[in-house]
Motif scaffolding. Structure first.
Motif, PDB file in Angstrom:
ATOM      1  N   LYS A 164       0.802  -1.224   0.000  1.00 32.53           N
ATOM      2  CA  LYS A 164       0.000   0.000   0.000  1.00 32.53           C
ATOM      3  C   LYS A 164       0.834   1.273   0.000  1.00 32.53           C
ATOM      4  N   ILE A 165       2.120   1.132   0.271  1.00 29.20           N
ATOM      5  CA  ILE A 165       2.943   2.331   0.433  1.00 29.20           C
ATOM      6  C   ILE A 165       3.455   2.819  -0.923  1.00 29.20           C
ATOM      7  N   ARG A 166       2.885   3.915  -1.378  1.00 25.36           N
ATOM      8  CA  ARG A 166       3.316   4.531  -2.630  1.00 25.36           C
ATOM      9  C   ARG A 166       4.480   5.471  -2.368  1.00 25.36           C
ATOM     10  N   SER A 167       5.187   5.838  -3.434  1.00 29.29           N
ATOM     11  CA  SER A 167       6.217   6.864  -3.287  1.00 29.29           C
ATOM     12  C   SER A 167       5.925   7.995  -4.268  1.00 29.29           C
ATOM     13  N   ARG A 168       6.481   9.170  -3.992  1.00 30.57           N
ATOM     14  CA  ARG A 168       6.313  10.287  -4.944  1.00 30.57           C
ATOM     15  C   ARG A 168       7.612  11.067  -5.031  1.00 30.57           C
ATOM     16  N   PHE A 169       7.754  11.795  -6.107  1.00 34.71           N
ATOM     17  CA  PHE A 169       8.978  12.550  -6.364  1.00 34.71           C
ATOM     18  C   PHE A 169       8.661  14.038  -6.416  1.00 34.71           C
ATOM     19  N   ARG A 170       9.474  14.826  -5.715  1.00 37.78           N
ATOM     20  CA  ARG A 170       9.337  16.293  -5.784  1.00 37.78           C
ATOM     21  C   ARG A 170      10.626  16.870  -6.328  1.00 37.78           C
ATOM     22  N   PRO A 171      10.538  17.869  -7.239  1.00 37.17           N
ATOM     23  CA  PRO A 171      11.764  18.478  -7.769  1.00 37.17           C
ATOM     24  C   PRO A 171      12.635  19.036  -6.645  1.00 37.17           C
ATOM     25  N   HIS A 172      13.945  18.931  -6.820  1.00 32.95           N
ATOM     26  CA  HIS A 172      14.873  19.374  -5.787  1.00 32.95           C
ATOM     27  C   HIS A 172      16.200  19.662  -6.458  1.00 32.95           C
ATOM     28  N   PHE A 173      17.216  19.954  -5.670  1.00 31.35           N
ATOM     29  CA  PHE A 173      18.544  20.189  -6.246  1.00 31.35           C
ATOM     30  C   PHE A 173      19.584  19.294  -5.579  1.00 31.35           C
ATOM     31  N   THR A 207      22.871  14.987  -9.713  1.00 24.14           N
ATOM     32  CA  THR A 207      21.770  14.441 -10.518  1.00 24.14           C
ATOM     33  C   THR A 207      21.036  15.565 -11.224  1.00 24.14           C
ATOM     34  N   GLU A 208      20.476  15.239 -12.349  1.00 24.41           N
ATOM     35  CA  GLU A 208      19.765  16.245 -13.157  1.00 24.41           C
ATOM     36  C   GLU A 208      18.834  15.499 -14.111  1.00 24.41           C
ATOM     37  N   PRO A 209      17.545  15.535 -14.056  1.00 24.21           N
ATOM     38  CA  PRO A 209      16.773  16.207 -13.008  1.00 24.21           C
ATOM     39  C   PRO A 209      16.898  15.497 -11.652  1.00 24.21           C
ATOM     40  N   SER A 210      16.784  16.295 -10.590  1.00 20.28           N
ATOM     41  CA  SER A 210      16.894  15.761  -9.231  1.00 20.28           C
ATOM     42  C   SER A 210      15.524  15.755  -8.564  1.00 20.28           C
ATOM     43  N   ALA A 211      15.407  14.913  -7.551  1.00 18.15           N
ATOM     44  CA  ALA A 211      14.121  14.846  -6.865  1.00 18.15           C
ATOM     45  C   ALA A 211      14.331  14.457  -5.413  1.00 18.15           C
ATOM     46  N   GLU A 212      13.397  14.891  -4.584  1.00 18.54           N
ATOM     47  CA  GLU A 212      13.321  14.324  -3.244  1.00 18.54           C
ATOM     48  C   GLU A 212      12.217  13.269  -3.265  1.00 18.54           C
ATOM     49  N   ILE A 213      12.474  12.208  -2.493  1.00 17.00           N
ATOM     50  CA  ILE A 213      11.516  11.102  -2.505  1.00 17.00           C
ATOM     51  C   ILE A 213      10.699  11.146  -1.225  1.00 17.00           C
ATOM     52  N   ASP A 214       9.404  11.047  -1.373  1.00 20.70           N
ATOM     53  CA  ASP A 214       8.527  10.852  -0.216  1.00 20.70           C
ATOM     54  C   ASP A 214       7.854   9.504  -0.367  1.00 20.70           C
ATOM     55  N   MET A 215       7.506   8.901   0.773  1.00 18.80           N
ATOM     56  CA  MET A 215       6.627   7.742   0.667  1.00 18.80           C
ATOM     57  C   MET A 215       5.424   7.969   1.572  1.00 18.80           C
ATOM     58  N   LEU A 216       4.360   7.300   1.224  1.00 15.92           N
ATOM     59  CA  LEU A 216       3.128   7.449   1.991  1.00 15.92           C
ATOM     60  C   LEU A 216       3.422   7.105   3.444  1.00 15.92           C
ATOM     61  N   CYS A 217       2.877   7.878   4.362  1.00 14.80           N
ATOM     62  CA  CYS A 217       3.157   7.653   5.783  1.00 14.80           C
ATOM     63  C   CYS A 217       2.727   6.227   6.159  1.00 14.80           C
ATOM     64  N   ILE A 218       3.668   5.478   6.729  1.00 15.20           N
ATOM     65  CA  ILE A 218       3.340   4.090   7.028  1.00 15.20           C
ATOM     66  C   ILE A 218       2.403   3.995   8.231  1.00 15.20           C
ATOM     67  N   ASN A 219       2.258   5.075   8.938  1.00 18.17           N
ATOM     68  CA  ASN A 219       1.419   5.080  10.131  1.00 18.17           C
ATOM     69  C   ASN A 219      -0.035   5.397   9.785  1.00 18.17           C
ATOM     70  N   LEU A 258       6.199  10.834   4.206  1.00 15.03           N
ATOM     71  CA  LEU A 258       7.467  10.809   4.953  1.00 15.03           C
ATOM     72  C   LEU A 258       8.607  11.041   3.973  1.00 15.03           C
ATOM     73  N   GLU A 259       9.529  11.903   4.371  1.00  9.27           N
ATOM     74  CA  GLU A 259      10.659  12.193   3.497  1.00  9.27           C
ATOM     75  C   GLU A 259      11.668  11.062   3.608  1.00  9.27           C
ATOM     76  N   MET A 260      12.096  10.549   2.451  1.00  4.96           N
ATOM     77  CA  MET A 260      12.943   9.348   2.463  1.00  4.96           C
ATOM     78  C   MET A 260      14.375   9.594   2.017  1.00  4.96           C
ATOM     79  N   GLY A 261      14.580  10.476   1.062  1.00  5.34           N
ATOM     80  CA  GLY A 261      15.931  10.674   0.553  1.00  5.34           C
ATOM     81  C   GLY A 261      15.911  11.372  -0.780  1.00  5.34           C
ATOM     82  N   GLY A 262      17.049  11.322  -1.455  1.00  9.05           N
ATOM     83  CA  GLY A 262      17.176  12.037  -2.720  1.00  9.05           C
ATOM     84  C   GLY A 262      17.371  11.087  -3.877  1.00  9.05           C
TER      85      GLY A 262
END
Ligand SMILES: [Zn+2]
Lengths: 799, 339
Positions: B239-248, B252-264, B279-283
């Motif tokens: 059930k845990i999806r992830s999403r990408f947000r533009p970042h620097f 990397t180019e294009p770069s992104a920050e990774i979030d995943m759906l809150c496991i709680n 939840l913020e996971m990494g880059g």
């Protein structure tokens, strides 16, 4: 399937040696399982003539024969076959010949010597017939090798035909395939014969009641044949591939089966009631006696060939007894039909009946082209049995099965195989397989002949192209680089898993340390652990260097947990330590350090562990070496580490290299870390240890089937003689027989002379070659006692 | 009474007493009575020395024989008691604990570490490693980090006295691998990294992370998304999806920050995710062509992606640990929960 190389070459010229040819076949997808050279196989097997025969004096069923094989004197041979008789021409295996795996030797049978063996067809591998010895025409000359007499100078190639390729279950289909493989044209037999004026359709009528299960049924009639044994050439062809010769007509149907891969059947025309053949499903409780002389009860889903009254054959599987070809047969009806594979498969399976015929029908034969095959059979029958062939084929084929068309894209071929074939090349490949093609902008519409039921989709065609192109000619893409040190990863995990099973908890500390720990560990000024990597911008004094040993952090962990009232516990850490190598570079190594605090196991209602000792930690270290399959080149010497109790610690040495150390931590050190409980420590340099792990993992050796002998020996030995020295000395006396020497009791004190101890060992003796006798073991045991006495003044302990 | 008949008497008495004794503790008392240090037997043994040289071996032998007989009948009697104990429904208590087998545990961070390795191995990755003490080139320059980037500061990065540094991520491993191997490259590099952080509830100067790197012909941003998504689902659940947000990020180019759906709360918003549902996971990002050129890969032919996630953070999320320092106190009350 068995292929006679000579026979095959009748249809296609092959200029390769049989070995080269077989290699190619295998690489083309027809795996060769065995090549049998008949000349070699039949060495020392010759034609013999039985001159005289007499009853064996000591046996009812044995005869003594004198057999002429054109040598100085005839051979005396004992034979047990019921059909043996005077003046017969037989096959004789001389002494030294090989029948299957068995070599013929001079033997004595009930007191009379026999100098050879008269063979049956089965013994010679010429057919399954084992009812008696093989009796040949008298025209053959005594002494002639049978490979020559029977024209058996041939190679028999046993090929595995995959179940999707029924077209390869006959010589002509094979020749077509081989033609594609070696770029040669193959040829079919020329068929030519005269027909009589009588119409076949006047003599017989055919009705297919169930065209779904039997889409096509053809027949021909040959009148006035003479049933007799087949001519030599025909017998030889069949014999070479292990088929028994029956009579000329039946042999022809078998020959054409092997030639075209299409089963045929011959009925005795006179026995067909109503001169009518009906293809129908059986009626419930109908019965039939088949050619295997068994009666079968039929069910409604069994397809049968029937005449006006009764079933006369089980369709596609086996003919019936009632209509079979007999010596009296005059007129014959030849059947050549197409049956639906699934029904044949089910019936064959349920009735537990298999034949060369069902083997082919259940894989799918070609419904088209039956005219050629039945004509070939008619021509051969006329050739070997005489008679007149009635005019025309009666051919019932209500709904013609047409070839499939498949679209093939050139780009798709190249994409899947990662090759670059031009469309002309693909076209030429496809034509060799006898596919009909119409080209459309570099792509193809391919008509698949009905003899290839396995080709159903584009991808099946691509497979054919790949086979013709040669798998070996497709270059593999860049190999995937081996980046990781897999063995290291697996080994480190194995060690962790092992320690966890022993009850250790893994801890994880940070990489930093202060410099005060070296004093606490009592390290000398020249200790290698003082070569530190120093931080430029440390977070504080306790972060000023990178740690060179895991010991201080681990001892802090011990102290903390003791303060939480844990009494007996085991910890380990596996992490990197960092040393300064020179001004510019550093060395990172992985260490494994562990502690055993208190008792190895906690006290429990039914567990009363001994006082913990040095040997607890030594056992752990030894078990780690054991799971890593590190050979016992390990050496233990008294440790030089300053934090151990001097006498109760050891360094682990491989060759000249120190790999680690273990032992009892001194009270002085423990108190510096505020630990008041007895604590053992091991500290192993894994980076060094990993270099000693043998690549060849576990070496299996067969379990010794002879029982071991166990002997206990109790010795009185001076304290300064080490147990390992005694063990080595005992083993050295016969390292093959003395499998293990294990210490099971140690005692010093009352009754034992001062400065001495009593040691009891259990010695296991075992030989790979035989069961050891008591006498042998006693002698070896005495030798051990003498050796220990003379070299070490060790005495046996008196009981 | 002769010595001989006295021994005989003791033996008879022992036979009688032992056979009529009622329980194990009585039996123990009898053992002391007949064989103990103060028993008649012991006394007799002491007296042996005073006997004549003819008598001594005979009596000695008799004493020994009788002693072992008494030992034997005591043993037999004991066995008979123990058998009745075993057979007796009343005294056999199956609820008593079984013989304990003490099993330890790997540290939770390493358990998670191994699980991550296994997931990526099953997706065709290899595990790569490299040194923790790195040079500035591998840690920053080769990764296209500009001179002015704050990450290079002494306030952010821990340096050694000779000018080398403690790697701030495992990216230098990527550089080392790409320098030594040709594509296809498909690795993760887990390892220990450092930063100049004073310990508090969410920071330590030491942390563990892993980075994934894939370089080959035709690698796309979509491959990055699917790989990361597959990992998150395999580790945290379908059930845990992830999403990408533009970042620097410099490398990397294009770069992104990774979030995943809150496991709680699965996106509804809760304390763990500070009501964001994520939840913020990494880059992550596509490897910058400049990085590929630095290791002499043809950046027109090859493309690649990389992402990095914290192993400590994943461990904390999985077990609901709020203070990172808890992980490294090595308290058995904590560690014993991970058996
Ligand atoms: Zn939430």
């Amino acid at each position: 399937m068995k292929i006679s190389y000579n026979w095959l070459k009748k249809y296609i010229p092959i200029k390769l040696s049989v070995e080269e040819f077989c290699d190619k076949l295998t690489m083309f997808g027809l795996e060769v399982e065995e090549i049998i050279n008949l000349e070699e196989k039949f060495e020392n097997i010759v034609i013999g003539k039985i001159i005289s025969i007499s009853k064996h004096p000591n046996s009812d069923h044995l005869s003594t024969c004198l057999v002429d094989i054109a040598e100085k004197e005839p051979l005396s041979v004992i034979c047990g076959a019921p059909n043996v008789g005077k003046n017969q021409t037989v096959v004789l295996a001389k002494i030294g010949a090989k029948i299957g795996e068995i070599e013929v030797k001079k033997v004595k049978l009930r007191g009379i010597k026999s100098f050879g063996m008269i063979c049956s067809e089965k013994e010679l591998g010429l057919s399954e017939n084992h009812s008696g010895i093989m009796i040949l025409d008298e025209k053959f000359n005594a002494g002639e090798p049978i490979s020559k007499a029977l024209n058996l100078a041939d190679n028999i190639i046993e090929v595995e035909v995959t179940p999707n390729r029924p077209d390869l279950l006959g010589m002509i289909g094979l020749a077509r395939e081989i033609g594609v493989m070696i770029d040669e044209k193959y040829s079919k037999p020329k068929i030519k014969f005269q027909e009589s004026s009588q119409l076949t359709s006047d003599a017989i009528s055919i009705e297919i009641k169930n065209p779904k299960l039997c889409p096509r049924y053809c027949c021909r009639i040959v009148r006035n044949v003479t049933i007799k044994s087949s001519p030599d050439w025909l017998q030889q062809r069949l014999r070479a591939i292990g088929l028994r010769s029956i009579n000329n007509v039946v042999d022809v149907t078998n020959f054409v089966l092997m030639e075209y891969g299409q089963p045929l059947h011959a009925f005795d025309y006179d026995k067909i009631s109503g001169k009518k053949i009906i293809v129908r499903t059986a009626k419930n409780n109908e019965q039939i006696e088949l050619l295997d002389e068994e009666n079968y009860k039929l069910k409604q889903d069994n397809l049968v060939i029937a005449d006006a009254e009764k079933p006369i054959a089980l369709a596609g599987i086996m003919g019936g007894m009632s209509s079979c070809i007999s010596p009296k047969t005059k007129d014959i009806v030849l059947e050549c039909a197409h049956f639906e594979p699934k029904n044949i498969r089910t019936t064959s399976y349920l009735m537990n009946l298999e034949s060369d015929s069902s083997h082919r029908f259940e894989r799918g034969t070609n419904p088209n082209g039956l005219e050629e095959i039945i004509d070939r059979a008619a021509q051969l029958i006329q050739q070997v049995a005489g008679g007149e062939i009635c005019k025309n084929i009666v051919d019932v084929y209500p709904k013609k099965i047409s070839p499939q068309k498949i679209f093939l894209r050139t780009k798709r071929v190249n994409d899947i195989l990662n090759i670059n074939l031009k469309s002309e090349k693909i076209k030429s490949f496809l034509q060799k397989f006898e596919f009909t093609i119409s080209e459309k902008n570099n792509d193809f519409e391919v008509t698949i002949p009905t003899f290839r039921p396995d080709i159903e989709r584009e991808i099946d065609l691509i497979e054919e192209i790949a086979r013709r192109y040669g798998y070996q000619n497709i270059t593999s893409t860049a190999s995937i680089p081996q980046i990781e040190n897999r063995q290291k990863r697996l080994t480190l995990r194995a060690i962790k898993n092992h320690l966890v099973k022993l009850g250790f908890f893994e801890v994880c500390n940070l990489s930093f340390s202060g410099t005060d720990v070296f004093e606490k560990l009592n390290l000398s000024n020249s200790d290698f652990r003082r070569e530190t990597a120093d931080m430029k911008n440390p977070l504080g004094e306790q972060f000023s260097i990178l740690r060179t040993t895991l010991i201080p952090d681990l001892l802090r962990n011990v102290a903390t947990n003791l303060s939480y009232k844990f009494e007996d516990f085991k910890l380990f850490e596996m992490n990197n330590v960092y040393f300064k190598k020179d001004e510019k570079s550093f060395l990172e190594k992985t260490f494994l350090t562990g502690t055993i605090t208190g008792k190895f196991n906690s006290e429990y209602w039914n567990v009363h562990p001994d006082k913990p000792s040095f040997f607890d930690v030594k056992g752990v270290v030894e078990s780690i070496l054991e799971i890593l399959h590190i050979p016992k080149i390990t050496n233990y010497v008294k440790s030089t580490e300053p934090y151990f109790v001097k006498e109760q610690s050891a360094d682990l040495i491989f060759g000249d290299e120190k790999i680690g150390s273990f032992g009892v931590l001194s009270d002085k050190i423990l108190s510096k870390f505020e630990i008041k409980t007895f604590t053992l420590l091991f500290d192993i340099d894994l980076t060094k240890l990993l270099k000693h792990i043998s690549q060849d993992e576990i070496v299996y050796s067969e379990v010794i089937k002879f029982p071991p002998v166990l002997r206990d020996i109790a010795l009185i030995s001076a304290q300064n003689i080490s147990v390992s020295e005694i063990e080595k000395t005992i083993k050295s006396l016969n390292s093959e027989i003395i499998r293990s020497v294990s210490l099971f009791d140690v005692y010093a004190g009352k009754q034992i002379e001062k400065g001495h101890r009593s040691l009891a060992f259990r010695i296991t003796f075992q030989s790979e070659k035989s069961t050891l006798t008591d006498n042998f073991v006693d002698k070896l045991f005495d030798k051990i006692v003498r050796k220990l006495s003379s070299d070490y003044k060790i005495k046996l302990r008196k009981k | 009474m002769t010595l001989k008949s006295e021994i005989e008497n003791i033996l008879n008495q022992a036979r009688k007493d032992i056979s009529s004794c009622k329980n194990l503790s009585d039996l123990e008392n009898l053992k002391v009575k007949f064989l103990g240090r103060k028993s008649r037997f012991s006394e007799l043994l002491k007296r042996i020395g005073k006997l004549s040289s003819e008598e001594r071996p005979i009596i000695g032998k008799l004493l020994n024989k009788s002693k072992s007989e008494i030992e034997n009948i005591i043993e037999k009697r004991r066995n008979s008691f123990e058998n009745t104990v075993n057979n007796s429904e009343h005294t056999f208590d199956i609820t008593m604990p079984g013989r304990p087998i003490e099993i330890g545990a790997k540290h939770p961070v390493f358990q998670v570490w191994e699980e991550i390795e296994d997931i990526f191995i099953s997706m065709g990755f290899e595990i790569a490693e490299g040194p923790e003490i790195e040079n500035e080139y591998n840690n920053f320059d080769a990764l296209n980090t500009p001179e002015w980037h704050p990450a290079r500061n002494l306030q952010d990065t821990l340096y050694l006295k000779n000018g080398m540094l403690l790697r701030t991520h495992t990216s230098p491993v990527q550089i080392r691998v790409m320098k030594n191997f040709k594509p296809p490259i498909k690795i993760i590099s887990p390892g220990r990294c450092y930063r100049n952080d004073k310990p508090d509830a969410s920071h330590l100067p030491v942390f563990h992370q892993f980075e994934a790197l894939v370089v080959d012909v035709g690698i796309t941003f979509a491959d990055l998304k699917s790989t990361l998504d597959s990992f998150v689902k395999r580790f945290f659940g379908e059930k845990i999806r992830s999403r990408f947000r533009p970042h620097f990020f410099p490398f990397t180019e294009p770069s992104a920050e990774i979030d995943m759906l809150c496991i709680n709360c699965h996106g509804k918003g809760c304390k763990l995710c500070k009501n964001s549902g994520w939840l913020e996971m990494g880059g992550a990002g596509m490897v910058d062509p400049a990085v590929l050129e630095n290791v002499k890969f043809d950046s027109e032919k090859y493309t690649g992606f990389a992402f990095g996630l914290g192993i400590d953070r994943i461990t904390m999320l999985r077990y609901g640990i709020s203070d990172i320092r808890t992980l490294f106190k090595n308290d058995l009350r904590f560690l014993k929960q991970f058996v």
